[in-house]
Enzyme design. Structure first.
Site, mmCIF file in Angstrom:
data_model
loop_
_atom_site.group_PDB
_atom_site.id
_atom_site.type_symbol
_atom_site.label_atom_id
_atom_site.label_comp_id
_atom_site.label_asym_id
_atom_site.label_seq_id
_atom_site.Cartn_x
_atom_site.Cartn_y
_atom_site.Cartn_z
ATOM 1 C CG HIS A 55 -1.826 1.200 1.289
ATOM 2 N ND1 HIS A 55 -3.008 1.275 0.592
ATOM 3 C CD2 HIS A 55 -1.715 2.370 1.959
ATOM 4 C CE1 HIS A 55 -3.595 2.437 0.835
ATOM 5 N NE2 HIS A 55 -2.830 3.118 1.667
ATOM 6 C CE1 TYR A 58 0.452 3.447 -5.277
ATOM 7 C CE2 TYR A 58 1.845 4.418 -3.585
ATOM 8 C CZ TYR A 58 0.631 4.348 -4.232
ATOM 9 O OH TYR A 58 -0.408 5.156 -3.838
ATOM 10 C CG HIS A 104 -9.749 3.866 3.703
ATOM 11 N ND1 HIS A 104 -10.257 3.889 4.968
ATOM 12 C CD2 HIS A 104 -8.420 4.072 3.857
ATOM 13 C CE1 HIS A 104 -9.292 4.119 5.858
ATOM 14 N NE2 HIS A 104 -8.167 4.238 5.192
ATOM 15 C CG HIS A 106 -8.240 -4.789 1.837
ATOM 16 N ND1 HIS A 106 -8.102 -4.243 0.582
ATOM 17 C CD2 HIS A 106 -7.895 -6.095 1.726
ATOM 18 C CE1 HIS A 106 -7.683 -5.185 -0.252
ATOM 19 N NE2 HIS A 106 -7.556 -6.309 0.408
ATOM 20 N NE ARG A 125 -5.295 13.173 8.218
ATOM 21 C CZ ARG A 125 -6.149 12.153 8.343
ATOM 22 N NH1 ARG A 125 -7.428 12.399 8.622
ATOM 23 N NH2 ARG A 125 -5.758 10.903 8.187
ATOM 24 C CD GLN A 250 -7.074 3.602 9.266
ATOM 25 O OE1 GLN A 250 -8.035 2.910 8.974
ATOM 26 N NE2 GLN A 250 -6.121 3.892 8.411
ATOM 27 C CG ASP A 278 -1.869 13.260 5.153
ATOM 28 O OD1 ASP A 278 -1.036 13.207 4.230
ATOM 29 O OD2 ASP A 278 -2.715 12.371 5.347
ATOM 30 C CD GLU A 322 -2.196 2.834 8.860
ATOM 31 O OE1 GLU A 322 -3.369 2.753 8.447
ATOM 32 O OE2 GLU A 322 -1.258 2.155 8.395
ATOM 33 C CD GLN A 324 -7.730 8.343 9.871
ATOM 34 O OE1 GLN A 324 -8.185 8.958 8.917
ATOM 35 N NE2 GLN A 324 -6.646 7.598 9.762
#
Length: 749
Positions: A55, A58, A104, A106, A125, A250, A278, A322, A324
């Protein structure tokens, strides 16, 4: 337990480490050891594992994504390209527009509400970090079969999450898609897009420069939610037993994000920030390594100063979290006090957690003990690069040979009528207003067009009425039949949708959703789609500004259809000249622009009537798409077109029905000589649109089309209170509306 410091790691080279559990391959773990000249500490292992995940890095797609740069069209609109939080284009009059679409997927399957909500929060963000005020969001969505019990679990939660988060932020949701197909059953696609606006001079980049400048973490406290969230969840295939990773998703707080947005925009206005990033996927691991990597020096971070929601978190968990609504800013020492004052004013927690150094290392300390000492580029930008094997699947030839032309067709006008009603009532073609009514589409007062229009449009300057239009499109059925053509058809449709509203297409962002990269057939699909998209952007002159790759959308051995989603952004000088889709006045003349051929492969008709997928998708002619776009834009600007609607899923009859229902007027359609009524109504030939032309402008409009060589066929008139195809059938609008509007509420309401 002994704290795993850098010194301890060097002294204990053979200590066992959970690299496999964290998602690293053995050769990747060995490469980390080679880079560091020792085994990594636990904190370093955590950072490399999330940053080298599929993710974040890449690693399976980089070799193919390079084409977007290598084949980039020459243009003067791109201000910031691939590699930053989001791309930026010149919108004219000193304005810059930034936009991006991400996935987003999964997390949204495991926890639909929070997965979708935090998808919106994260993309907002990204846009904010570029220096822009977010002005609108969009949401391209894909779900399993509409009548499957699990779709009833996933869809309402996703829709509530998108609406709940976006509505609380005060951002209009101006467009997107909702598509149902059994291939997405265990892997729904929740893609989120945000658009932001700023002046050219306000662009900010993610870099940490200037030795002695302070690193400030601000926003929400760091918690245990989202540890290894999208970075790990999106980097592996679900097994057939379904969701089992709920704690990794999250949890979002849109009210905290709203404060963060206003706080950040104020520190931008006072020029207090040298660089900003962010915190999304991979959390602090990403923010610190990327800022340091893109800067001119190193960075030292005191991790124990990070504000926590859970005091029991280990250093590794803090780095991987992670959580937020967090941002990281680089601030000059003499501006820190003012930065903190503004954060306090907005009730945003802000903490100096480190500083930029004149070295070349990212160093992180925990209560005085050094737990990270790494070259930041090796974490952020020099991860593994795989040239995965790929091969055209053995079944591809048979799939393409299974032509939809052989399917039984309606033999009478009554059968044609019945199939039209079945088409418009099918979940993919039916009205999505039950979904979109849960989103605030008009907050802020600058929304000019929103669902179900061809593209969303917002005004960005209230004095001049300068505006931007955005559309997202993707057809996984086309891409399954031919991934190269399928990607170009997604691009063409999105381009056409923007032009249909009168805006000039400028640039694209994309979200490439595919199955497991470890499957050579999937990698072939990915390679072909990427090549098709790069070639298509070159032909249309629309550069790729950035985007997202989502792989491992697969349950066991079953992958989703290859689903490249393409977002096209366009600019319109005066939103008052926009073209809506509604047939709003009786007597308007209906013209079909483009050529109609017998092209039914992957069509909505073949899916709805015969549950069939086979043959070839419609042919792509990008020169024709460009010409069609020019006609639609010129016609809109010069007052020759009252309404326009692109032809795509469902063909001409779907477009006519939607425009009739939108305007509350019927239409009489005449079948042109030599054309089969069935083909006229259901073919999905690309490069086409239906337009409503005022009688006073007919000659001027047809002269323009003729002079430019675009086929324009008069097919009818806006008239009455039914959709009539002369010589075939007559459908009262009330009956069509019932069929069109009842399906989704009956399934989910």
């Amino acid at each position: 337990m002994t704290l795993d410091t850098v010194k301890h790691a060097a002294e204990t080279p053979d200590a066992p480490q959970p690299w496999a559990e964290l998602g690293l391959k053995q050769d990747e773990y060995e490469r980390v050891r080679t880079i560091l000249g020792r085994r990594p500490t636990g904190a370093e292992l955590a950072m490399y594992s999330v940053m080298w995940s599929e993710h974040c890095s890449y690693k399976s797609s980089k070799v193919h994504l390079r084409q977007f740069g290598e084949k980039a069209p020459a243009n003067d609109v791109l201000l910031v390209g691939i590699g930053e939080n989001a791309g930026v284009v010149d919108a004219g009059q000193g304005y810059a527009v930034t936009f991006k679409v991400e996935s987003h997927n999964h997390p949204s399957y495991i926890e639909p509400y929070q997965g979708a909500a935090t998808g919106i929060g994260g993309i907002v963000r990204d846009i904010l970090a570029m220096g822009a005020r977010p002005v609108a969001v969009m949401d391209p969505l894909r779900f399993g079969a509409a009548d499957h019990p699990d779709t009833k679990r996933v869809l309402p939660g996703v829709v509530s999450g998108i609406g709940g988060y976006g509505n609380c932020l005060g951002l209009p949701n101006i467009g997107g898609e909702v598509v149902f197909d059994p291939c997405y059953q265990g892997n729904p696609l929740v893609n989120a897009l945000c658009v932001g606006v700023m002046k050219h001079e306000d662009i900010h980049l993610a870099k940490a420069s200037g030795a002695g400048n302070k690193v400030i973490l601000y926003g929400a406290r760091t918690g245990g939610d989202g540890i290894g969230g999208v970075s790990v969840l999106a980097s592996e295939t679900f097994d057939s037993t379904g969701p089992a990773k709920r704690p990794a998703v999250q949890v979002g707080d849109p009210f905290q994000e709203k404060l963060l947005i206003e706080c950040t925009l104020e520190v931008f206005r006072e020029h207090l920030v040298e660089g900003i990033q962010d915190l999304g996927g991979a959390g602090l691991s990403c923010a610190t390594s990327e800022l340091a990597s893109a800067g001119s020096g190193g960075m030292r971070v005191e991790l124990d100063t990070v504000p926590l929601r859970d005091a029991t978190l280990s250093p590794e968990e803090i780095l991987m979290s992670e959580s937020q609504e967090r941002m990281c800013a680089i601030v000059e020492p003499d501006k820190v006090d003012r930065f903190l004052e503004i954060c306090e004013k907005w009730d945003v927690i802000a903490t100096v957690i480190g500083e930029v150094t004149d070295g070349e290392r990212l160093e992180i300390f925990w209560h005085g003990e050094q737990i990270v000492d790494v070259p930041p580029r090796t974490v952020a930008h020099e991860g593994p690069v795989y040239e995965r094997p790929y091969a055209r699947p053995e079944w591809q030839d048979a799939l393409q040979a299974d032509d939809a032309a052989k399917l039984p067709r309606p033999a009478t006008g009554e059968e044609l009528r019945e199939q039209v009603l079945r088409l418009v009532a099918s979940p993919n073609q039916a009205s999505k207003s039950w979904i979109t009514s849960q989103y605030d589409r008009f907050v802020q007062g600058n929304t000019v067009l929103a669902q179900p229009e061809d593209s969303g449009m917002v005004r960005i300057d209230e004095e001049t009425n300068l505006g931007v239009a955005v559309a997202t499109d993707g057809n996984g059925r086309y891409a399954k039949l031919d991934p190269y053509a399928g990607a170009q058809l997604a691009l063409a449709e999105s381009y056409r949708n923007v032009a249909a509203t009168g805006a000039r297409p400028l640039a694209i962002s994309n979200c490439l959703n595919f199955g497991s990269p470890e499957d050579p057939a999937v990698m072939w699909q990915f390679a072909e789609a990427t090549r098709g998209l790069a070639d298509g952007c070159l032909a249309l002159g629309t550069p790729v500004t950035g985007g997202n790759v989502s792989l491992y959308n697969q349950t066991g051995d079953t992958a989703i259809h290859p689903t490249p989603v393409v977002a096209v952004l366009g600019v319109i000088d005066d939103v008052n000249r926009r073209t809506p889709m509604a047939f709003a006045e009786q007597g308007q003349l209906l013209y079909l622009l483009g050529d109609t051929r017998e092209e039914l492969g992957g069509s909505a008709w073949s899916q709805v009537i015969h549950d069939h997928l086979g043959g070839l998708p419609p042919a792509v002619d990008l020169d024709r798409e460009k010409l069609l776009g020019e006609i639609l834009i010129s016609g809109s600007r010069d007052g020759m077109i009252d309404a326009a609607h692109d032809l795509s899923d469902g063909g001409l009859i779907q477009a006519v029905v939607e425009s009739c229902l939108r305007g509350g007027n019927g239409a009489r359609i005449v079948v042109p000589d030599g054309l089969d009524p069935f083909v006229l109504l259901f073919s999905e030939s690309a490069g086409r649109a239906v337009v409503a032309v005022p009688r006073s402008e007919e000659l001027r409009f047809t002269d323009m089309c003729g002079a430019r060589g675009l086929p324009a066929t008069r097919i009818g008139v806006v008239d009455g209170e039914s959709v009539e195809v002369q010589g075939q059938f007559d459908l009262p609008l009330a009956e069509v509306r019932d069929a069109y509007e009842a399906t989704i509420p009956a399934l989910f309401g």
